[in-house]
Write a protein that holds these residues in place. Sequence first.
Motif, PDB file in Angstrom:
ATOM      1  N   PHE A  60      71.498  43.532  81.565  1.00 28.52           N
ATOM      2  CA  PHE A  60      71.300  43.707  80.133  1.00 28.52           C
ATOM      3  C   PHE A  60      72.101  44.920  79.702  1.00 28.52           C
ATOM      4  N   GLY A  61      73.079  44.694  78.827  1.00 29.27           N
ATOM      5  CA  GLY A  61      73.827  45.807  78.244  1.00 29.27           C
ATOM      6  C   GLY A  61      73.482  45.833  76.772  1.00 29.27           C
TER       7      GLY A  61
ATOM      8  N   SER B 135      76.838  42.314  63.368  1.00 28.24           N
ATOM      9  CA  SER B 135      78.198  42.362  62.804  1.00 28.24           C
ATOM     10  C   SER B 135      79.174  42.933  63.820  1.00 28.24           C
ATOM     11  N   LEU B 136      78.777  44.003  64.500  1.00 29.51           N
ATOM     12  CA  LEU B 136      79.674  44.627  65.477  1.00 29.51           C
ATOM     13  C   LEU B 136      79.916  43.732  66.690  1.00 29.51           C
ATOM     14  N   MET B 137      78.972  42.859  66.972  1.00 28.43           N
ATOM     15  CA  MET B 137      79.144  41.987  68.140  1.00 28.43           C
ATOM     16  C   MET B 137      80.042  40.787  67.858  1.00 28.43           C
TER      17      MET B 137
ATOM     18  N   ILE C 253      70.337  45.271  86.607  1.00 25.90           N
ATOM     19  CA  ILE C 253      70.805  46.507  85.977  1.00 25.90           C
ATOM     20  C   ILE C 253      70.627  46.451  84.467  1.00 25.90           C
ATOM     21  N   PHE C 254      70.009  47.505  83.946  1.00 24.73           N
ATOM     22  CA  PHE C 254      69.966  47.729  82.505  1.00 24.73           C
ATOM     23  C   PHE C 254      70.915  48.874  82.224  1.00 24.73           C
ATOM     24  N   ILE C 255      71.769  48.686  81.243  1.00 23.77           N
ATOM     25  CA  ILE C 255      72.619  49.815  80.855  1.00 23.77           C
ATOM     26  C   ILE C 255      72.637  49.917  79.341  1.00 23.77           C
ATOM     27  N   GLN C 256      72.377  51.136  78.877  1.00 24.16           N
ATOM     28  CA  GLN C 256      72.452  51.357  77.435  1.00 24.16           C
ATOM     29  C   GLN C 256      73.877  51.740  77.105  1.00 24.16           C
ATOM     30  N   MET C 257      74.581  50.837  76.450  1.00 21.71           N
ATOM     31  CA  MET C 257      75.994  51.054  76.166  1.00 21.71           C
ATOM     32  C   MET C 257      76.138  51.970  74.953  1.00 21.71           C
TER      33      MET C 257
ATOM     34  N   MET D  40      79.863  46.762  70.365  1.00 25.34           N
ATOM     35  CA  MET D  40      81.082  46.134  70.889  1.00 25.34           C
ATOM     36  C   MET D  40      81.041  46.213  72.412  1.00 25.34           C
ATOM     37  N   ALA D  41      80.652  47.396  72.894  1.00 26.72           N
ATOM     38  CA  ALA D  41      80.568  47.608  74.340  1.00 26.72           C
ATOM     39  C   ALA D  41      79.476  46.730  74.951  1.00 26.72           C
ATOM     40  N   SER D  42      78.335  46.627  74.269  1.00 31.65           N
ATOM     41  CA  SER D  42      77.232  45.825  74.804  1.00 31.65           C
ATOM     42  C   SER D  42      77.674  44.390  75.019  1.00 31.65           C
TER      43      SER D  42
END
Lengths: 384, 105, 288
Positions: A32-33, A91-93, A57-61, A65-67
Motif C-alpha cells: 500500500f503506497g 485529481s493528482l492520481m 509493506i505500507f509506505i506513506q509516499m 502522484m508518487a502513491s
Amino acid sequence: MGEERRVLTGEHFLTGDHACAEGGMAAGCMFFGGYPITPSTEIAERMSLRLPEVGGIFIQMEDEMASMNSILGAAWGGWKSMTCTSGPGFSLMMENLGLGIVLETPTVLVNIQRGGPSTGLPTLSGQADMMQAKWGSHGDYEIIALAPNSPQEIFDHTIKAFNLAEQYRTPVLVMSDESVGHMTEKVIIPPREELKLVPRNYTKKKPGEYLPFECGEDEIPEMVKAGDGYKIHITGLTHDKRGYPDISAEAQDWMVRHLMNKIQKNKKKIIEVERINMDDAEVVVVSYGISSRVAHRGMDLARKTGVKVGMLRLITVWPFPDYMIKELAERVKAFVTVELNFGQIALEVERYVAGKAKCYLVPHAGGDVHKPEDIAEAIKEAAK
Amino acid sequence: MKYWRKPLDADTIKVPHGRIYVVKEQCKGCGFCVEYCPKDVLELSQEFNKKGYHSPVAVREEDCVSCGLCELICPDFAIYAELIEEDETTEETPNKTDKTEKAEV
Amino acid sequence: MNKPAAHLETAIVEQDTHPMADLLRMDRMPHIWCSGCGLGTGLTCFIMALKETGIPEDKVAVVSGIGCTGRVAGYLNLDSFHTTHGRGIPFATGLALANPDLRVVVYSGDGDLVAIGGNHFIHSARRNMDLMVVCVNNFTYGMTGGQAGPTTPISAKASTAPYGSYDYPFNIPYLAIASGATYVARWTSLHMRRLKNSMREALPKKGFRVIEIICPCPTAFARKNRLGSGLDLMKHYHDNSIIKHGADPREADIDMNGKVVCGTFLDIERPTFRDFQTENIAKQLGGE
C-alpha cells in the motif's frame, strides 16, 4: 508475523474505510503506497497496522502522484497493491491512472468521494467524481469502477476489485463515498477458504516467446514480473505488442482499440447490478453508492402511493450497463437518476434511453444525502 | 613506438595490438573516438554512411593497442577494438561484413 | 586529409557483433540521441560497469521518466520501465520494495529528476530507498527543444529564457547529500573510466545512490549558447573539470564558464527504508 493474520474471519463492527482495508488484506494485498487525505485516511491507517503483520509493506509516499506510481511499480514487482484517496488526491492520481491503464497493470485505487470542486468538503459526502473516474486521465480509455453502498459491500467490493484487476490486467476503481467510508455497520468476514480470489495470470511462455501486450480474442494479455528473465520493456508511450514505442497512427489505433475492447468485449461478464421491484416497474430509479440507500427509501414512499417504481442499483458503474438501460427504455415510462452531483451518471442514462422514455434527475451538490421525500416526489412526477 | 627513455624491460614487454571494428551505419560522426584515441589511430572517413554521417576509419591501425577507449566513449555503440592474439594472422578480416544491416525503429 | 585506401582496411561490421549487443535492444538501434550527445557514452559506462559487477542481468531493472534520458530504459535489454514525467523514482520504489532481489536503477534527466520529480527525489533520499539514480544533466530540456530547466546555469540562454536564465539552479550533489543520499558522485561524459568505476561501486551498494553525469547537449543547450559541437563541450570538460573526492558539495555549483567539480562527494552507510522498517516492526511484532 505471518499469513495467519491475513483474514480476520468473523463478525465485526467496522467503518467502511476499515472494512475496505480488510477487503484489501483478504484479497492478498501486499503493498500500500498512500498519502493521507480525508475521508480516506482510515484505510491507509489500518493498512499501516495490518500489512506488516503479513510481511507486506505500507509506505506513506510524498504525494498522490508518487502513491499511484508506487503501486504500479509494486504490481510489476510481483505483489498485489492498492492505494486510496479522495477529491484533490484523485485529481493528482489521474496522470498515473492513465499510465496504469496503458501499462495494463493490475492494481486497485479506492476513492472515498467527498464534496468538490477543489478542497471542497473534506469531511462530507459527494459523488461528483464519477465522470472523472471515466474521463479524468487524458486520452481514450475504458475503466472498471465499483460503487459499494455499505461497509459490508466495500469489504466485498474491494476483494472483487482485486479479482477484476487480475482478471482483466487493469487498474480497478472502488468509487465509494464519505458516507459509506465513515459509516459503522456489521461486517462479516468469511473464512479464508470461502474467499474466491483470482491469482495473477502469469504467463507459461518462456522468455523470448512472451510479448507483454500480446493477447487473444478476449483481449487480455498475460502478466510477468520483473526479475523473471523476460527482459520486458514497458512504456507509457503508444507501443506495439512487444511493448516497444511505436509513434504512428496505426499503432495508436491498435493500442487504444485494444484497451477499449478489453473492457467493452467483456462487459457482460464484468457488470453487476441489483434489481429491486423491477417486475412491474414503470418508473426506474437508477442510483449507486450511498444515494442508492436513500433512493430505496424514496422508492418505498412512492410505492405506498401506488406508483409502480423499481430500482436499478449500479454495483458496477463503469463499464456502464448501457444494454440494460436500452432494453428497459423500450418498456418503461421514465428513469429517475439519484446521485450526489448535478447529473453525471444521469447523462449516461439519458444517452442510452435516447428519447425513448422520460429522464429525470434528482440533483444534490453533496455535503449531505438526499431527502427520501424529494426522491419520492420526483418518482411521482416521472410517473405522471 | 618511440620512447623518450627506453625502459629496462622494453625488450620483454609485448605491446598489444588491436583490430578495430566499425558499425558504420550506426555511427553519427561525432568525432569523439577520433579526438580521444590515445594512439591517434582514427580519422573520420570522407565517405558518408546511409544517414549522412562520416564514420571513423583506422588510418593507423597498426598503432592500435586495443585500449578500449573508442568503445567506451562512443555514444552510438558503433566502434570497438579487439585484441589480436599472438598467433593470429593480422590480415584476416572476420566474416562479419556479409550480413545486411537493418535497423528498425 | 584522409587516405581513401585506409578505409578499405577498416573492418565494417554489423551492429550485433558489438560487445555490448547482448545488453542492448539492438532492434531499436540506432537510438534517437543526437550526434555528439553524451547520453550514449554514459550508457556504455553503465553497461560495462554492470558487466564488471557480475550482477545477473535478470536481477537488474531500469526505470526512467520522460525526456531524452528517459529513453535509456527502452534501449537496455533488461527489465525496463519507461514511466511518466518525473515519476521514475516512485515507480521504482514500489518495484524495489515488492521485489527485494532486484537491483533497481533509475535513469533520469535533470528536468525529470529535480524539477517535476524533485519531490520524489528528496523524499526517496530521505528514506534511503534502495535505488541507484543516474542523473544525466545537460542543463536543459533537450527533447522538447531546449527550454530552461532546474539546472540551467545563470545567464545561459534557453528557448524559454531568450534573455538568459536568471533563476538559481540546483546543485544536484548538494541537494542529494542534504536530502539523505548515501552515495553521491559527479562525473562528466568525458570521465568514462571514472564514471564506470563509480557505477561499479554504486551498483551493488545499498541505499539511495546518486551519480550525476554532466553531459553535452549540442543540439539544444550548446547551440543556443554558442558553445559549439558535442566534441567542443567534451574539450570544455577536459579543460574545466576538477577531480576532488570528498569535496564540500556546497562548492560544486556549476557556472556558465566556471569549473566543474567532479568526484565522489559522499560514500557512507545508513539503514535503508526496507531494512530499517522491517527490523523495527519485527521487534514490535515479536516475529523473527
